[in-house]
Design a protein around this motif. Structure first.
Motif, PDB file in Angstrom:
ATOM      1  N   SER A 131      17.328  32.001  16.390  1.00  0.00           N
ATOM      2  CA  SER A 131      18.730  31.988  15.966  1.00  0.00           C
ATOM      3  C   SER A 131      19.503  30.885  16.685  1.00  0.00           C
ATOM      4  O   SER A 131      20.350  30.221  16.077  1.00  0.00           O
ATOM      5  CB  SER A 131      19.385  33.348  16.218  1.00  0.00           C
ATOM      6  OG  SER A 131      18.775  34.335  15.409  1.00  0.00           O
ATOM      7  N   ALA A 132      19.203  30.674  17.959  1.00  0.00           N
ATOM      8  CA  ALA A 132      19.862  29.587  18.700  1.00  0.00           C
ATOM      9  C   ALA A 132      19.558  28.252  18.030  1.00  0.00           C
ATOM     10  O   ALA A 132      20.459  27.417  17.845  1.00  0.00           O
ATOM     11  CB  ALA A 132      19.398  29.571  20.153  1.00  0.00           C
ATOM     12  N   THR A 133      18.312  28.068  17.635  1.00  0.00           N
ATOM     13  CA  THR A 133      17.902  26.844  16.954  1.00  0.00           C
ATOM     14  C   THR A 133      18.628  26.697  15.620  1.00  0.00           C
ATOM     15  O   THR A 133      19.105  25.611  15.274  1.00  0.00           O
ATOM     16  CB  THR A 133      16.369  26.855  16.746  1.00  0.00           C
ATOM     17  OG1 THR A 133      15.741  26.864  18.031  1.00  0.00           O
ATOM     18  CG2 THR A 133      15.902  25.656  15.958  1.00  0.00           C
ATOM     19  N   GLU A 134      18.717  27.786  14.884  1.00  0.00           N
ATOM     20  CA  GLU A 134      19.386  27.751  13.577  1.00  0.00           C
ATOM     21  C   GLU A 134      20.847  27.305  13.717  1.00  0.00           C
ATOM     22  O   GLU A 134      21.314  26.429  12.989  1.00  0.00           O
ATOM     23  CB  GLU A 134      19.321  29.144  12.932  1.00  0.00           C
ATOM     24  CG  GLU A 134      20.016  29.236  11.602  1.00  0.00           C
ATOM     25  CD  GLU A 134      19.990  30.651  11.036  1.00  0.00           C
ATOM     26  OE1 GLU A 134      20.916  30.988  10.284  1.00  0.00           O
ATOM     27  OE2 GLU A 134      19.059  31.416  11.360  1.00  0.00           O
ATOM     28  N   TYR A 135      21.569  27.894  14.661  1.00  0.00           N
ATOM     29  CA  TYR A 135      22.983  27.563  14.818  1.00  0.00           C
ATOM     30  C   TYR A 135      23.190  26.168  15.425  1.00  0.00           C
ATOM     31  O   TYR A 135      24.153  25.483  15.079  1.00  0.00           O
ATOM     32  CB  TYR A 135      23.712  28.632  15.624  1.00  0.00           C
ATOM     33  CG  TYR A 135      24.007  29.852  14.785  1.00  0.00           C
ATOM     34  CD1 TYR A 135      25.029  29.830  13.844  1.00  0.00           C
ATOM     35  CD2 TYR A 135      23.257  31.013  14.907  1.00  0.00           C
ATOM     36  CE1 TYR A 135      25.307  30.930  13.056  1.00  0.00           C
ATOM     37  CE2 TYR A 135      23.523  32.124  14.125  1.00  0.00           C
ATOM     38  CZ  TYR A 135      24.552  32.079  13.199  1.00  0.00           C
ATOM     39  OH  TYR A 135      24.814  33.172  12.416  1.00  0.00           O
ATOM     40  N   ALA A 136      22.308  25.747  16.307  1.00  0.00           N
ATOM     41  CA  ALA A 136      22.402  24.379  16.839  1.00  0.00           C
ATOM     42  C   ALA A 136      22.120  23.364  15.733  1.00  0.00           C
ATOM     43  O   ALA A 136      22.778  22.324  15.641  1.00  0.00           O
ATOM     44  CB  ALA A 136      21.433  24.193  18.003  1.00  0.00           C
ATOM     45  N   ASN A 137      21.173  23.681  14.880  1.00  0.00           N
ATOM     46  CA  ASN A 137      20.845  22.806  13.754  1.00  0.00           C
ATOM     47  C   ASN A 137      22.018  22.695  12.783  1.00  0.00           C
ATOM     48  O   ASN A 137      22.223  21.648  12.161  1.00  0.00           O
ATOM     49  CB  ASN A 137      19.592  23.301  13.035  1.00  0.00           C
ATOM     50  CG  ASN A 137      19.064  22.286  12.053  1.00  0.00           C
ATOM     51  OD1 ASN A 137      18.782  21.154  12.422  1.00  0.00           O
ATOM     52  ND2 ASN A 137      18.940  22.684  10.806  1.00  0.00           N
ATOM     53  N   ASP A 138      22.804  23.762  12.655  1.00  0.00           N
ATOM     54  CA  ASP A 138      23.991  23.716  11.792  1.00  0.00           C
ATOM     55  C   ASP A 138      24.957  22.614  12.239  1.00  0.00           C
ATOM     56  O   ASP A 138      25.627  22.002  11.403  1.00  0.00           O
ATOM     57  CB  ASP A 138      24.719  25.067  11.772  1.00  0.00           C
ATOM     58  CG  ASP A 138      23.986  26.111  10.946  1.00  0.00           C
ATOM     59  OD1 ASP A 138      23.065  25.745  10.179  1.00  0.00           O
ATOM     60  OD2 ASP A 138      24.330  27.302  11.073  1.00  0.00           O
ATOM     61  N   GLY A 139      25.040  22.358  13.530  1.00  0.00           N
ATOM     62  CA  GLY A 139      25.893  21.278  14.023  1.00  0.00           C
ATOM     63  C   GLY A 139      25.456  19.921  13.487  1.00  0.00           C
ATOM     64  O   GLY A 139      26.286  19.077  13.143  1.00  0.00           O
ATOM     65  N   ILE A 140      24.147  19.724  13.378  1.00  0.00           N
ATOM     66  CA  ILE A 140      23.610  18.471  12.825  1.00  0.00           C
ATOM     67  C   ILE A 140      23.932  18.384  11.337  1.00  0.00           C
ATOM     68  O   ILE A 140      24.407  17.350  10.847  1.00  0.00           O
ATOM     69  CB  ILE A 140      22.089  18.384  13.051  1.00  0.00           C
ATOM     70  CG1 ILE A 140      21.780  18.331  14.550  1.00  0.00           C
ATOM     71  CG2 ILE A 140      21.494  17.181  12.315  1.00  0.00           C
ATOM     72  CD1 ILE A 140      20.321  18.492  14.898  1.00  0.00           C
ATOM     73  N   ILE A 141      23.693  19.471  10.625  1.00  0.00           N
ATOM     74  CA  ILE A 141      23.964  19.495   9.181  1.00  0.00           C
ATOM     75  C   ILE A 141      25.446  19.241   8.917  1.00  0.00           C
ATOM     76  O   ILE A 141      25.810  18.452   8.035  1.00  0.00           O
ATOM     77  CB  ILE A 141      23.507  20.833   8.571  1.00  0.00           C
ATOM     78  CG1 ILE A 141      21.982  20.955   8.645  1.00  0.00           C
ATOM     79  CG2 ILE A 141      23.998  20.972   7.131  1.00  0.00           C
ATOM     80  CD1 ILE A 141      21.457  22.352   8.356  1.00  0.00           C
ATOM     81  N   ASP A 142      26.305  19.885   9.698  1.00  0.00           N
ATOM     82  CA  ASP A 142      27.744  19.742   9.488  1.00  0.00           C
ATOM     83  C   ASP A 142      28.218  18.317   9.770  1.00  0.00           C
ATOM     84  O   ASP A 142      29.025  17.765   9.010  1.00  0.00           O
ATOM     85  CB  ASP A 142      28.513  20.747  10.344  1.00  0.00           C
ATOM     86  CG  ASP A 142      28.261  22.192   9.911  1.00  0.00           C
ATOM     87  OD1 ASP A 142      27.784  22.407   8.783  1.00  0.00           O
ATOM     88  OD2 ASP A 142      28.541  23.102  10.714  1.00  0.00           O
ATOM     89  N   SER A 143      27.732  17.712  10.833  1.00  0.00           N
ATOM     90  CA  SER A 143      28.155  16.330  11.126  1.00  0.00           C
ATOM     91  C   SER A 143      27.625  15.373  10.057  1.00  0.00           C
ATOM     92  O   SER A 143      28.325  14.431   9.669  1.00  0.00           O
ATOM     93  CB  SER A 143      27.714  15.907  12.528  1.00  0.00           C
ATOM     94  OG  SER A 143      26.313  15.902  12.651  1.00  0.00           O
ATOM     95  N   ASP A 144      26.415  15.623   9.561  1.00  0.00           N
ATOM     96  CA  ASP A 144      25.869  14.799   8.473  1.00  0.00           C
ATOM     97  C   ASP A 144      26.674  14.978   7.183  1.00  0.00           C
ATOM     98  O   ASP A 144      26.916  14.007   6.461  1.00  0.00           O
ATOM     99  CB  ASP A 144      24.400  15.144   8.213  1.00  0.00           C
ATOM    100  CG  ASP A 144      23.468  14.646   9.296  1.00  0.00           C
ATOM    101  OD1 ASP A 144      23.886  13.804  10.126  1.00  0.00           O
ATOM    102  OD2 ASP A 144      22.311  15.101   9.327  1.00  0.00           O
TER     103      ASP A 144
END
Length: 186
Positions: A131-144
């Protein structure tokens, strides 16, 4: 008798060296010049950013791998909040309709990000690394998502948020890299 003393002394030295030369979970880390921060950061996608970010945090010197991931996520959280505030300011100042459309997209995705990264921290601390990975990855998706919104309007020559978006992507990628290192260490 002297042989027993010599063997005992050698064993004592070997035990001392084994316990003092390496930190747990990181092979080949010796001395202050090759500390845990450098050893971990060298394994990330952005080692220079990782080292600079962690060295600027007072709690990093005594942190373990999970603690380093926490510090990077805290930095990403602060960074995304600052970017969110910058987007709000740009929205107030911008009259151009295309630019406003792009900034609206950025506002919406960063509104998610400023809530997602603290969730990543919470899950990291609880040991739920998926879950930590999923939410951290959301930061990448959102900035992209924010950055790519500007390419939809040819009349906008360049995104005013490119550096901010790249910075968040770098911090979140580093966090993902460190979480992966933590998982391999288990």
């Amino acid at each position: 008798m002297e042989n027993i003393k010599a063997v005992s002394m050698v064993m004592f030295i070997v035990i001392i060296l084994c316990f003092s030369s390496n930190r747990p979970g990181v092979e080949g880390v010796r001395g202050e010049e090759n500390d845990l921060i450098e050893a971990i950061c060298k394994k990330t996608s952005y080692p220079d950013v990782c080292i600079k970010t962690l060295r600027s945090s007072p709690g990093s010197s005594g942190a373990d791998v999970k603690g380093l991931a926490h510090i990077i996520l805290e930095s990403a959280s602060t960074y995304s909040n600052d970017t969110y505030e910058q987007i709000k300011k740009l929205l107030k100042e911008t009259k151009d309709k295309a630019m406003r459309n792009c900034l609206d997209v950025c506002f919406q995705v960063y509104d998610l990000t400023i809530h997602d990264i603290p969730k990543a921290i919470k899950y990291l601390e609880s040991g739920d690394y998926d879950s930590a990975t999923e939410y951290a990855n959301d930061g990448i998706i959102d900035s992209d998502t924010c950055e790519s919104s500007f390419s939809e309007f040819p009349e906008i020559p360049k995104s005013p948020l490119t550096d901010r978006n790249n910075g968040l992507t770098e911090l979140c990628t580093i966090a993902l890299d460190i979480i992966a290192i933590q998982l391999r260490g288990k």
